[in-house]
Design a protein around this motif. Structure first.
Motif, short mmCIF file in Angstrom:
data_model
loop_
_atom_site.label_atom_id
_atom_site.label_comp_id
_atom_site.label_asym_id
_atom_site.label_seq_id
_atom_site.Cartn_x
_atom_site.Cartn_y
_atom_site.Cartn_z
N ARG A 184 -1.89 13.55 0.99
CA ARG A 184 -0.76 12.27 1.22
C ARG A 184 0.74 12.93 0.89
O ARG A 184 0.96 13.02 -0.38
CB ARG A 184 -1.24 11.40 0.35
N TYR A 190 -6.48 6.88 0.04
CA TYR A 190 -5.85 5.99 -0.86
C TYR A 190 -6.87 5.08 -1.98
O TYR A 190 -6.49 5.07 -2.89
CB TYR A 190 -5.01 4.91 0.16
N ARG A 250 -8.43 7.38 -4.11
CA ARG A 250 -7.48 8.12 -5.01
C ARG A 250 -7.71 9.66 -5.04
O ARG A 250 -7.73 10.64 -6.01
CB ARG A 250 -7.63 7.74 -6.34
N TYR A 291 2.56 1.70 -3.38
CA TYR A 291 1.51 2.09 -4.60
C TYR A 291 1.15 3.55 -4.53
O TYR A 291 1.05 4.37 -5.26
CB TYR A 291 0.12 1.43 -4.24
N GLU A 292 1.18 3.96 -3.22
CA GLU A 292 0.67 5.43 -2.87
C GLU A 292 1.96 6.28 -3.27
O GLU A 292 1.81 7.35 -4.04
CB GLU A 292 0.30 5.64 -1.47
N ARG A 293 3.25 5.82 -3.15
CA ARG A 293 4.49 6.62 -3.41
C ARG A 293 4.57 6.44 -4.91
O ARG A 293 4.99 7.38 -5.71
CB ARG A 293 5.50 6.11 -2.68
N GLU A 348 0.87 -1.25 0.11
CA GLU A 348 -0.07 -0.01 -0.16
C GLU A 348 0.74 1.17 0.01
O GLU A 348 0.67 2.15 -0.61
CB GLU A 348 -0.90 -0.01 1.13
N GLN A 389 2.32 6.17 -7.17
CA GLN A 389 1.31 7.12 -8.05
C GLN A 389 1.78 8.58 -7.90
O GLN A 389 1.97 9.08 -8.92
CB GLN A 389 -0.03 7.06 -7.11
N ARG A 390 2.29 8.95 -6.79
CA ARG A 390 2.81 10.46 -6.79
C ARG A 390 4.03 10.63 -7.58
O ARG A 390 4.33 11.49 -8.33
CB ARG A 390 3.08 10.80 -5.39
#
Length: 310
Positions: free
Chosen positions: A274, A136, A139, A67-69, A64, A71-72
């Motif tokens: 985020r 998250y 999105r 994935y979040e990092r 998780e 995306q950015r």
């Protein structure tokens, strides 16, 4: 050759597609190639990102975070290339923003025209809901939250504070009478919230002590804007944030009741997002534009407010 950006792109596609096979179809790769790329990524990182033991693709905690990092980073990479290709043009792209219905309608929507004058190439995907969204899973880039913040790895910028007022329309009070004590509310139509996190009672001061009145009425709703409109329409009594009602009070559409008895603890309002260091330029531009204006909105004093009914 180092292809970490490519691995990130495949990983993000797998997460958003929900399966290796669907991601492979969208990327025009074979499922085995996608699986090998993810396995190579996990091997390089030395950690498992995806649980493969269930029919539904599940991310580990590390997955998780990655994935979040990812995306950015990919969004920032794309934005950087677009700006370079256009000679360092102003920020552009999509920003997903979530806010409560009432704060969004009263405070956020009015500043958007000026925002688009400053940043005409940014698209705002605005969702108004009093339910708490997962930034998250949904999105979401920026969420405006009212109330106490849970512990999380989200970053918060404080906008201000708001208090709750108990209000009703003059027509309702003329028809039903104004409550003089908290106990009188038991004989009134009290409009409430229906979501799980809502407090089903109204804390009040009574006889030198604090009591919690379990109230009922003909309407439960998931947003304060509906409560405000129903109170103005004379349906019943509502307990909602002061930024909601200061306009209707100033216009004489609502009056405050039980002001001396109501517990008016302040609820903090924050803009959540985020990460701070890896913010895309478009999100940073939105925060830098919106937060000072929303702070001024909350700091405004209502004018020509009618005295509370006691």
């Amino acid at each position: 050759m180092d292809n970490r950006a490519g691995e990130m792109m495949v990983f993000v596609q797998v997460v958003e597609a929900g399966s290796f096979s669907e991601a492979a179809r969208q990327l025009m790769m074979t499922p085995s190639t996608v699986s090998k790329l993810i396995a190579r990524l996990e091997s390089r990182l030395g950690i498992r990102l995806v649980e493969r033991s269930t029919r539904r693709l599940l991310l580990t905690r590390e997955g998780e975070f990655y994935y979040e990092r990812s995306q950015r980073l990919l969004a920032d990479l794309d934005e950087t290339e677009q700006q370079i290709a256009h000679g360092g043009a102003e920020p552009e792209g999509l920003i997903r923003v979530n806010s409560s219905v009432s704060f969004g309608a009263a405070a956020l929507e009015p500043i958007l025209p000026a925002f688009w004058e400053a940043y005409p190439k940014i698209v705002i995907d605005l969702s108004l809901s009093d339910e708490v969204v997962d930034l998250y899973l949904e999105r979401t880039d920026v969420a405006i939250r009212v109330g106490r913040l849970p512990d999380s790895n989200l970053v918060a910028r404080k906008i201000g504070e708001t208090k709750r007022r108990i209000v009703a329309s003059p027509a309702y009070l003329e028809r039903r009478g104004a409550p003089q004590t908290p106990e009188d509310l038991l004989n009134h139509n009290c409009i409430g919230f229906n979501f799980r996190r809502a407090n089903p009672v109204w804390p009040m001061r009574e006889g030198g002590r604090i009591v919690e009145r379990m109230l009922s009425g003909s309407l439960l709703t998931n947003n304060g804007e509906t409560i405000r409109r129903m109170a103005v329409a004379g349906v019943g009594i509502g307990r909602i944030a002061d930024y909601h009602v200061r306009g209707p009070i100033a216009r004489g559409e609502l009056v405050e009741v039980l002001a001396d008895s109501a517990i008016t603890e302040a609820d903090e309002i924050h803009a959540l997002f985020r990460g701070a260091q890896l913010l895309p330029a478009r999100v940073r531009a939105f925060l830098d534009f919106a937060v000072p204006r929303l702070q001024r909105f909350l700091a405004e004093e209502p004018t020509a407010i009618a005295p509370p009914v006691t």
